[in-house]
Design a protein around this motif. Structure first.
Motif, PDB file in Angstrom:
ATOM      1  N   LEU A   1       0.842  -1.207   0.000  1.00 40.99           N
ATOM      2  CA  LEU A   1       0.000   0.000   0.000  1.00 40.99           C
ATOM      3  C   LEU A   1       0.873   1.251   0.000  1.00 40.99           C
ATOM      4  O   LEU A   1       0.578   2.224  -0.696  1.00 40.99           O
ATOM      5  N   ARG A   2       1.953   1.205   0.782  1.00 39.35           N
ATOM      6  CA  ARG A   2       2.864   2.361   0.811  1.00 39.35           C
ATOM      7  C   ARG A   2       3.507   2.548  -0.564  1.00 39.35           C
ATOM      8  O   ARG A   2       3.656   3.675  -1.030  1.00 39.35           O
TER       9      ARG A   2
ATOM     10  N   GLY B   1       1.500   4.465  -2.900  1.00 37.51           N
ATOM     11  CA  GLY B   1       1.298   5.881  -2.606  1.00 37.51           C
ATOM     12  C   GLY B   1       0.407   6.164  -1.415  1.00 37.51           C
ATOM     13  O   GLY B   1       0.058   7.314  -1.164  1.00 37.51           O
ATOM     14  N   TYR B   2       0.053   5.133  -0.671  1.00 39.04           N
ATOM     15  CA  TYR B   2      -0.730   5.367   0.552  1.00 39.04           C
ATOM     16  C   TYR B   2       0.193   5.987   1.603  1.00 39.04           C
ATOM     17  O   TYR B   2       1.314   5.522   1.790  1.00 39.04           O
ATOM     18  N   ARG B   3      -0.315   7.032   2.248  1.00 37.83           N
ATOM     19  CA  ARG B   3       0.506   7.743   3.238  1.00 37.83           C
ATOM     20  C   ARG B   3       0.476   6.999   4.569  1.00 37.83           C
ATOM     21  O   ARG B   3      -0.363   6.134   4.781  1.00 37.83           O
TER      22      ARG B   3
END
Lengths: 415, 243
Positions: free
Chosen positions: A314-315, A318-320
């Motif tokens: 997920l990171r 582009g998940y913060r």
């Protein structure tokens, strides 16, 4: 729908059994909390209702000697040395009750005010003789200021109204004396003279200290029996909002120079016991919610450990960090939401069920059914406790998930 | 580093470049200098392969260039924009929009269908509505040959199919750069060939830049540019023999 919520909804199905177990804990915790509070407050409210109905929100009693506070106040904050201070003197009863009643009735917070002459007398029946507290009342005013009409359980109040030597006895006292409505009994005042009264009605407040100790006769008859012509021992004041009684009582005391006691002050001992029971029940039942929260903490911690690769991916997409944290916090929120909602429904059902259980309580309070109090605040409090416990339970795993370094996970990943 | 690989491309048209990248891993005595001043530019429409022995820093370079890891020194520019000084959230947003990752293992989420997996990066970007996202995901899955398996749960797909879903997912937000860490490393020969072919076709048709790390010499030889890496340095660059 926020992306973390969408993912959280799917992730929550992971470890279904464990999450269902914790959810059940939250539901039961919330329901038990509501139920326990409804019961403890039910008895408390019953007691308060009985107290307010029989004695009013405020009792204006003995006149007291004026203190020199006005003189002291005029000193304007300078240091004053008061030597040989003596305790305040009290004078029994109300001085000029008519004037005080008129003034009291001027207050918008006051709905009714009634004079009472109270004293001790002996009640004599064929069976036995017992000293009790007799109250002389002005029936019209007393009915406005008290809940006497609702408390009548036998006989008719109209019979008392018509009969100058009428007597309304507490149900417990009548039971002890084996006296019945329509029976003539004797009242013996301080002078020892025997006067015949007829029992017109019996009342029951549910508070045994009142029901076993008190009886009502007309004010004139009481003044004669107690040998206090024109005497009034106290004024009973009914307020629109009984919760404001302490402030209003303090104001009355300053204004009339008579002792004014609010119901919270008069019943402080009993109210503190109720309060302690309520807090104790809340703490005990909250532990169920806390245990459920601990279960959720375990589940989410394990989930973070099991989902490290998903978190890393997920990171990489582009998940913060805040998104990752939100995924786990949302799961907590979902459990809290579902748990609280179902817990409230179950709590209401349990409370209703308990209120239908027939009991025969005779003691400090007497009741024929379990007493419950329906309060939105209990539902809100249970929900808040559940949310706080579960937020804390999900906060730490969510923080841990957000702090994971994706590269470390991807470097060491393999299937 | 080779200048040949980027000849004739202006800086603004370079989708991703790094210069003089240094990276240390570990602490104290176990501290290792894994990238020792690496510079590289990716050309649009080209496949760049990095080859080299295990532990030479290939994956570290990929992660640094993919903004997943911060270098200890050097500069990275994404479409000409320097990324130094950007916050973690800003870097995440750039990654979401401009970079697609494909790993050796597909890393699909088993709680989601193939289509939903492809939609995950789009949800974060938030530019499309749900219906548009579904349509785009279906289109991407169609493109990788899984048009009939959009609603299938990802764990009910074969290894090759899962990797193709991962490729579709990497293309979700139409990134300019694809970074692949041994994308065929976990596949049999037939699937390897298919996945590589798929990636190269996408790069050529959509003018994307692909940087892939591989041990597979056949894959490397079929790339446009082959960068050889050794001990944290790019030691050579030569043209491949793409089909």
């Amino acid at each position: 729908m926020p992306p973390p919520l969408f993912i959280a909804i799917r992730f929550i199905g992971y470890r279904k059994k464990a999450i269902l177990l914790s959810l059940t804990g939250v539901i039961l915790g919330v329901a038990f909390y509501i139920c326990a509070q409804a019961q403890t407050q039910g008895f408390e409210q019953f007691f308060i209702k009985g107290t307010l109905g029989s004695s009013g929100a405020i009792i204006i009693g003995n006149r007291f000697q004026s203190l020199h506070t006005a003189i002291l106040d005029r000193q304007g904050g300078t240091m004053v040395n008061v030597s040989h201070a003596k305790p305040r003197k009290f004078y029994e009863g109300i001085t000029d009750p008519e004037r005080i009643m008129r003034a009291v009735n001027e207050f918008s917070s006051v709905t009714a005010c009634a004079p009472v002459l109270e004293g001790s007398a002996a009640l004599a029946t064929d069976f036995r003789q017992e000293v009790f507290r007799v109250q002389g009342i002005d029936l019209g005013l007393h009915l406005k200021a008290s809940a006497l009409r609702e408390h009548i359980v036998a006989g008719r109040i109209e019979d008392f109204q018509e009969k100058p030597s009428g007597l309304i006895l507490g149900y417990g006292l009548a039971d002890k004396m084996r006296a019945q409505v329509g029976q003539d009994v004797g009242l013996i005042g301080p002078d020892g003279e025997y006067r015949t009264f007829r029992i017109c009605a019996l009342f029951q407040t549910g508070n045994l200290t009142i029901d076993e100790k008190f009886g009502y006769i007309h004010l004139k008859a009481a003044q004669s029996l107690l040998q206090r012509p024109y005497g009034i021992s106290h004024l009973m004041v009914k307020l629109r909002d009984p919760a404001r009684a302490p402030a209003v009582a303090a104001h009355f005391e300053r204004l009339f120079q008579h002792r004014a006691r609010c119901w919270q002050d008069r019943e402080r001992g009993s109210l503190e016991i109720f309060s302690l029971i309520r807090i104790s029940a809340a703490i005990t039942v909250s532990t169920v919610i806390l245990l459920a929260g601990f279960g959720i903490f375990n589940i989410l911690t394990l989930m973070v450990m099991d989902k490290v690769r998903e978190i890393a991916v997920l990171r990489s997409m582009g998940y913060r960090r805040s998104d990752i944290s939100a995924i786990f916090l949302w799961q907590g929120v979902l459990v809290a939401l579902i748990g609280s909602a179902l817990g409230c429904v179950l709590g209401a059902a349990l409370t209703y069920g308990i209120s239908q259980i027939p009991v025969d309580i005779k003691g400090f309070l007497s009741a024929k059914r379990f007493l419950v109090h329906w309060s939105v605040m209990d539902y809100c409090a249970a929900t808040v406790i559940a949310f706080v416990a579960i937020f804390l339970a999900s906060y730490f795993p969510s923080r841990r998930a957000a702090r994971l370094a994706p590269v470390d996970i991807l470097r060491g990943s393999g299937q | 580093m080779s200048m040949d690989a980027t000849a004739g491309v202006s800086a603004a048209n370079v989708p991703l470049q790094c210069s003089d990248i240094h990276r240390y891993l570990g602490e104290a005595e176990s501290r290792v200098h894994v990238l020792r001043g690496v510079s590289l530019q990716l050309q649009p429409g080209c496949v760049h392969a990095i080859v080299g022995p295990s532990g030479c820093g290939k994956s570290s370079l990929l992660y640094v260039m993919g903004l997943l890891d911060r270098p200890d020194g050097g500069r990275i520019a994404l479409s000409g924009e320097a990324v130094e000084g950007l916050t973690d959230d800003q870097v995440s947003c750039r990654r979401n929009e401009h970079i697609g990752f494909v790993f050796q293992f597909h890393f699909l989420m088993h709680e989601f269908t193939a289509q939903e997996n492809v939609m995950i990066p789009m949800r974060r970007l938030g530019r499309l509505g749900v219906r548009e996202m579904q349509e785009r995901a279906a289109m991407l899955l169609e493109m990788v040959g899984l048009g009939d398996k959009t609603r299938r749960n990802s764990q009910h797909l074969s290894g090759g199919e899962q990797q193709r879903v991962a490729i579709a997912r990497s293309l979700a937000n139409d990134p300019q750069v694809l970074l692949a860490d041994e994308p065929t490393g976990n596949l049999d020969t037939a699937n390897s060939e298919r996945v590589f072919q798929l990636l190269t076709n996408l790069v050529r048709q959509q003018r994307k830049a692909l940087l892939l790390v591989t041990h597979n010499l056949l894959v490397a030889e079929a790339s446009d540019w082959i960068h050889e890496m050794r001990d944290g340095l790019l030691t050579g660059c030569r043209a491949g023999r793409p089909h």
